[in-house]
Design a protein around this motif. Sequence first.
Motif, short mmCIF file in Angstrom:
data_model
loop_
_atom_site.label_atom_id
_atom_site.label_comp_id
_atom_site.label_asym_id
_atom_site.label_seq_id
_atom_site.Cartn_x
_atom_site.Cartn_y
_atom_site.Cartn_z
N ARG A 35 11.82 -1.04 0.41
CA ARG A 35 10.79 -1.06 1.50
C ARG A 35 11.30 -0.34 2.61
NH1 ARG A 35 10.43 -5.28 -0.93
NH2 ARG A 35 8.28 -6.21 -1.53
N ASP A 70 6.04 -3.83 -5.71
CA ASP A 70 6.41 -5.08 -5.31
C ASP A 70 6.44 -6.26 -6.30
OD1 ASP A 70 6.64 -6.44 -2.88
OD2 ASP A 70 4.71 -6.68 -2.39
N ARG A 83 -6.47 -3.31 -7.97
CA ARG A 83 -5.75 -3.92 -6.90
C ARG A 83 -4.36 -3.56 -6.59
NH1 ARG A 83 -2.58 -7.78 -5.60
NH2 ARG A 83 -1.89 -8.38 -7.44
N LEU A 84 -3.76 -3.13 -7.69
CA LEU A 84 -2.42 -2.75 -7.55
C LEU A 84 -2.27 -1.32 -7.16
CD1 LEU A 84 -0.65 -4.60 -10.37
CD2 LEU A 84 0.26 -4.46 -7.80
N ASP A 87 -2.75 -0.51 -3.94
CA ASP A 87 -1.36 -0.64 -3.13
C ASP A 87 -0.71 0.76 -2.79
OD1 ASP A 87 -1.68 -3.36 -2.46
OD2 ASP A 87 -0.37 -3.71 -4.26
N ARG A 115 -12.11 -2.51 -0.68
CA ARG A 115 -11.50 -3.77 0.26
C ARG A 115 -12.55 -4.63 0.78
NH1 ARG A 115 -6.05 -3.73 -1.25
NH2 ARG A 115 -4.85 -2.18 -0.37
N GLU A 163 -4.82 0.69 3.40
CA GLU A 163 -3.36 -0.28 3.61
C GLU A 163 -2.44 -0.30 2.26
OE1 GLU A 163 -4.98 -3.97 5.18
OE2 GLU A 163 -5.99 -2.95 6.81
N PRO A 164 -1.90 0.93 2.17
CA PRO A 164 -1.09 0.89 0.82
C PRO A 164 0.37 0.42 1.23
CG PRO A 164 -1.31 3.09 1.82
CD PRO A 164 -2.14 2.30 2.49
N LYS A 165 1.15 -0.12 0.26
CA LYS A 165 2.28 -0.51 0.44
C LYS A 165 3.59 0.74 0.36
CE LYS A 165 1.83 -5.22 -1.06
NZ LYS A 165 1.77 -6.01 -2.52
#
Length: 249
Positions: A35, A70, A83-84, A87, A115, A163-165
């Motif tokens: 992260r 994640d 969904r993934l 991300d 979303r 809002e991606p990770k």
Amino acid sequence: MTSRPNGEPLVRLSGVNKWFGELHVLQDIDLSIDRGEVVVVIGPSGSGKSTLCRAINRLEPIDKGEITIDGGRLPEEGKELARLRADVGMVFQSFNLFAHKTVLENVALGPVKVRKKPKAEAEGRARELLERVGVASQADKYPAQLSGGQQQRVAIARALAMEPKVMLFDEPTSALDPEMINEVLDVMVGLAKDGMTMVVVTHEMGFARRAANRVVFMDGGRIVETAEPETFFTSPRSDRAKDFLSKIL
Ligand code: ADP
Ligand code: MG
């Protein structure tokens, strides 16, 4: 800067292999990204950099190995994949904006459709993101009315709106006129400073030096060398990296 609250890297590739027919385009790729980490991927044309990005986003299926985001293994298809995949934000060399939608609509569309955000909320957030990438005044224009650098910044805002990770950038400045490169790189440096996890395919050493935690050098479908930017650019270990750097520097 990097933290591993649950011990699991945000992005993990283990034993990833992919073939295009006879061409072994990704060979035993192991790569873990924490992260907040910024990894620059560098290497000659055809070495597999784009395929690597596309595999992380499941735009390209792999033949062997595992990719997790994640902690979640990427499924082959279906709702879970959607969904993934959301991300993982992706910005390409070509900006790929919707030509018949305004800048604001381009950024607000994904959050509304995927979303399921209310339109007003998505547009409010889109304006904030356009502000962040420095193109708020262009919100009501169409992509063709913007410069390449502005369009690429809109493409970054559009990816962020989901809002991606993690954000993947595949040569985001290589289609730009030289005077526009820095305005895009500055936005990316800002994102990195704000703690976004990023994988960036680029030959922009200035960016690597300013923002990257690690440089990954690929050649022939393999990760040949991994190092801190300063170390990589000043004293690469492998002959292949030395040879490559002698050509681009
Ligand atoms: P890079 O981004 O490092 O230039 P790519 O990942 O685009 O490399 O390509 C790696 C290799 O795979 C190249 O030899 C390329 O020609 C080949 N390749 C890429 N996409 C495909 C495809 N869809 N079908 C067949 N070969 C492909
Ligand atoms: Mg490429």
